[in-house]
Design an enzyme around this catalytic site. Structure first.
Site, PDB file in Angstrom:
ATOM      1  N   MET A  51       0.853  -1.191   0.000  1.00 44.43           N
ATOM      2  CA  MET A  51       0.000   0.000   0.000  1.00 44.43           C
ATOM      3  C   MET A  51       0.885   1.237   0.000  1.00 44.43           C
ATOM      4  O   MET A  51       1.681   1.434   0.931  1.00 44.43           O
ATOM      5  CB  MET A  51      -0.906   0.011   1.233  1.00 44.43           C
ATOM      6  CG  MET A  51      -1.970  -1.063   1.233  1.00 44.43           C
ATOM      7  SD  MET A  51      -2.895  -1.117   2.787  1.00 44.43           S
ATOM      8  CE  MET A  51      -1.695  -1.951   3.844  1.00 44.43           C
ATOM      9  N   GLN A 127       8.414  -4.586  -2.844  1.00 39.21           N
ATOM     10  CA  GLN A 127       7.772  -4.495  -4.151  1.00 39.21           C
ATOM     11  C   GLN A 127       8.516  -3.479  -5.011  1.00 39.21           C
ATOM     12  O   GLN A 127       8.665  -2.313  -4.624  1.00 39.21           O
ATOM     13  CB  GLN A 127       6.300  -4.084  -4.038  1.00 39.21           C
ATOM     14  CG  GLN A 127       5.591  -4.170  -5.392  1.00 39.21           C
ATOM     15  CD  GLN A 127       4.174  -3.633  -5.352  1.00 39.21           C
ATOM     16  OE1 GLN A 127       3.972  -2.439  -5.228  1.00 39.21           O
ATOM     17  NE2 GLN A 127       3.198  -4.524  -5.463  1.00 39.21           N
ATOM     18  N   HIS A 190       6.020  -5.174  -9.452  1.00 36.97           N
ATOM     19  CA  HIS A 190       4.696  -4.568  -9.609  1.00 36.97           C
ATOM     20  C   HIS A 190       4.357  -4.568 -11.098  1.00 36.97           C
ATOM     21  O   HIS A 190       4.778  -3.697 -11.846  1.00 36.97           O
ATOM     22  CB  HIS A 190       4.693  -3.153  -9.054  1.00 36.97           C
ATOM     23  CG  HIS A 190       3.312  -2.578  -8.841  1.00 36.97           C
ATOM     24  ND1 HIS A 190       2.200  -3.049  -9.498  1.00 36.97           N
ATOM     25  CD2 HIS A 190       2.869  -1.577  -8.036  1.00 36.97           C
ATOM     26  CE1 HIS A 190       1.142  -2.368  -9.113  1.00 36.97           C
ATOM     27  NE2 HIS A 190       1.504  -1.475  -8.221  1.00 36.97           N
ATOM     28  N   GLY A 191       3.567  -5.568 -11.496  1.00 40.17           N
ATOM     29  CA  GLY A 191       3.163  -5.682 -12.889  1.00 40.17           C
ATOM     30  C   GLY A 191       1.677  -5.482 -13.072  1.00 40.17           C
ATOM     31  O   GLY A 191       1.086  -6.068 -13.978  1.00 40.17           O
ATOM     32  N   HIS A 193      -2.115  -2.827 -12.426  1.00 38.55           N
ATOM     33  CA  HIS A 193      -2.790  -1.543 -12.197  1.00 38.55           C
ATOM     34  C   HIS A 193      -2.439  -0.440 -13.192  1.00 38.55           C
ATOM     35  O   HIS A 193      -2.643   0.737 -12.919  1.00 38.55           O
ATOM     36  CB  HIS A 193      -2.514  -1.046 -10.768  1.00 38.55           C
ATOM     37  CG  HIS A 193      -2.867  -2.045  -9.715  1.00 38.55           C
ATOM     38  ND1 HIS A 193      -2.461  -1.922  -8.401  1.00 38.55           N
ATOM     39  CD2 HIS A 193      -3.589  -3.211  -9.781  1.00 38.55           C
ATOM     40  CE1 HIS A 193      -2.910  -2.955  -7.702  1.00 38.55           C
ATOM     41  NE2 HIS A 193      -3.598  -3.753  -8.526  1.00 38.55           N
ATOM     42  N   TYR A 195       0.646   0.394 -14.421  1.00 42.60           N
ATOM     43  CA  TYR A 195       1.979   0.984 -14.318  1.00 42.60           C
ATOM     44  C   TYR A 195       2.900   0.364 -15.379  1.00 42.60           C
ATOM     45  O   TYR A 195       2.441  -0.367 -16.249  1.00 42.60           O
ATOM     46  CB  TYR A 195       2.513   0.831 -12.897  1.00 42.60           C
ATOM     47  CG  TYR A 195       1.679   1.595 -11.887  1.00 42.60           C
ATOM     48  CD1 TYR A 195       1.648   2.991 -11.891  1.00 42.60           C
ATOM     49  CD2 TYR A 195       0.879   0.933 -10.963  1.00 42.60           C
ATOM     50  CE1 TYR A 195       0.863   3.711 -10.996  1.00 42.60           C
ATOM     51  CE2 TYR A 195       0.089   1.644 -10.061  1.00 42.60           C
ATOM     52  CZ  TYR A 195       0.081   3.019 -10.088  1.00 42.60           C
ATOM     53  OH  TYR A 195      -0.710   3.711  -9.200  1.00 42.60           O
ATOM     54  N   ARG A 243       3.045  -9.330  -9.200  1.00 42.68           N
ATOM     55  CA  ARG A 243       1.670  -8.863  -9.027  1.00 42.68           C
ATOM     56  C   ARG A 243       1.130  -8.448 -10.395  1.00 42.68           C
ATOM     57  O   ARG A 243       1.761  -7.671 -11.108  1.00 42.68           O
ATOM     58  CB  ARG A 243       1.611  -7.689  -8.059  1.00 42.68           C
ATOM     59  CG  ARG A 243       0.175  -7.407  -7.600  1.00 42.68           C
ATOM     60  CD  ARG A 243       0.084  -6.283  -6.589  1.00 42.68           C
ATOM     61  NE  ARG A 243      -0.999  -6.543  -5.644  1.00 42.68           N
ATOM     62  CZ  ARG A 243      -1.629  -5.614  -4.943  1.00 42.68           C
ATOM     63  NH1 ARG A 243      -1.294  -4.337  -5.073  1.00 42.68           N
ATOM     64  NH2 ARG A 243      -2.585  -5.933  -4.100  1.00 42.68           N
TER      65      ARG A 243
END
Length: 394
Positions: A51, A127, A190-191, A193, A195, A243
């Site tokens: 988060m 992350q 972080h893969g 949302h 980005y 992710r």
């Protein structure tokens, strides 16, 4: 079904050093059964979801950040995944208070965080994040750097060249190597949302005409090269989570894969490259991903790849989902109020082996002792999440 080639645990094991029997879950599995797999030994199945908090001035996580994560370890979380932490690219971040993992000061800050979590008996993953075209031009630690992505989105952004793609891949790999060196138990890419990595996955943002685009397999090339580069730095005995999501911040209804067969085309190259856990980000974990099946996105990821999967999305809460909460105004009380929700459906799905790990976000942001209270049957004492929770590190 739809030509999906289901993976076996034996295939998965070559990347994560475990046996078939350790990938399977018993019928009695619940939140507090230890997890052994993907290079991790966890006390339970509960993961603190990443988060973004923007509480690290200059990109350096300080004592308040260290205490924030340490409290969750003390509260019994099996694995903590940190907030998105940016790699060493000039336009990776939109806010100088988002932590990074490339400056010497930030690396020392994260070492202090890791040591605190370990002292409390916890495990922690970092992350790794690049915002790509979601970064507003002129923001972040290097405001003069143009935002970058697979394709240009305007005058202040540009499509990455081959050399810039190579530099970004190297930055992810270096960040993972640093993370392992300072004691993190895992890394997560972080893969999701919308980005940078997800922008390559998504045909709406990836309009390239080279080998990084085209088919779903082509659009996975950037991510698979990141995973391979990380594996070359950290080896195959270290956990690498990915992710991913269907939805994007800019488009809730978007889909990378419209069928299980298309999801296979997305995930199999990533599994072959060395991903050890798939963290399937959904807004509501109980919603089926495809018709004619009750499986959620994590369930499909596990069924297709044979690898451990993590679910997430409004766990333990009734009310608006995270994005409605995040973007609501202070006066929008309907988006600021939440109630604790039953975990019966979650436990049933977990016991059935649909997924292996459960990521909890807002409930843990509000109450660092959420895990202990659930375990001890003290749900009545749980501090309920409100929008104001995000204003400070509780």
């Amino acid at each position: 079904m739809n030509g999906v080639r289901w993976r076996t645990a034996d295939t998965a094991a070559k990347f994560i050093g475990i046996t078939d029997s350790r990938l399977r879950m018993s019928e009695k599995t619940n939140l507090f059964t230890p997890f052994h797999g993907a290079g991790l030994e966890l006390a339970n199945r509960i993961v603190m979801a990443p988060m973004t908090r923007r509480k690290s001035p200059g990109g350096v996580p300080g004592e308040d950040v260290a205490a924030y994560y340490r409290r969750r370890a003390e509260g019994g979380v099996g694995l903590i995944i940190t907030e998105g932490t940016t790699i060493g690219r000039p336009a990776a971040s939109s806010d100088e208070a988002i932590p990074n993992i490339h400056s010497p000061e930030s690396i020392l800050g994260w070492k202090h965080v890791v040591d605190g979590v370990h002292a409390a008996g916890g495990k922690i993953a970092v992350q790794l994040w690049h915002m790509g075209l979601r970064r507003e031009p002129g923001t972040g630690p290097e405001p003069s750097a143009p935002s970058e992505g697979p394709s240009s989105e305007g005058a202040h952004s540009h499509a990455m060249t081959d050399s810039e793609i190579a530099d970004a891949i190297e930055a992810f790999a270096q960040a993972a190597q640093t993370a392992r060196a300072i004691g993190f138990n895992a890394v997560e890419i972080h893969g999701a949302h919308g980005y940078l990595v997800d922008q390559f996955f998504w045909e709406a943002t990836n309009r390239r005409t080279d080998s990084y685009a085209g088919s779903i397999a082509g659009r996975t090339r950037f991510a698979t090269e990141i995973v391979k580069a990380i594996r070359n730095r950290v080896g195959y005995d270290f956990t690498v989570s990915l992710r991913f999501s269907q939805w994007k911040v800019q488009d809730y209804s978007s889909r990378l894969a419209r069928t299980p067969g298309e999801l296979e085309q997305l995930l199999i190259p990533l599994a072959d490259a060395g991903v050890s856990i798939f963290h399937a980000s959904t807004r509501r974990f109980w919603e089926p991903e495809f018709t004619d099946s009750s499986l959620n996105l994590a369930g499909w990821a596990k069924k297709i790849t044979g690898l451990p999967a993590m679910t997430v999305g409004s766990i333990g809460l009734e009310g608006p989902d995270f994005l409605h909460t995040l973007h609501a105004r202070d006066t929008d009380r309907q988006y600021g109020q939440h109630q604790a929700a039953s975990l019966d459906s979650l436990l049933h799905r977990l016991g059935d082996g649909e997924f292996d790990l459960v990521a909890v976000g807002r409930a843990l942001a509000a109450d660092p002792n959420w895990v202990r209270k659930v375990r001890d049957g003290a749900q009545d004492s749980i501090v309920t999440f409100e929008q104001s929770t995000l204003a400070e590190l509780i």
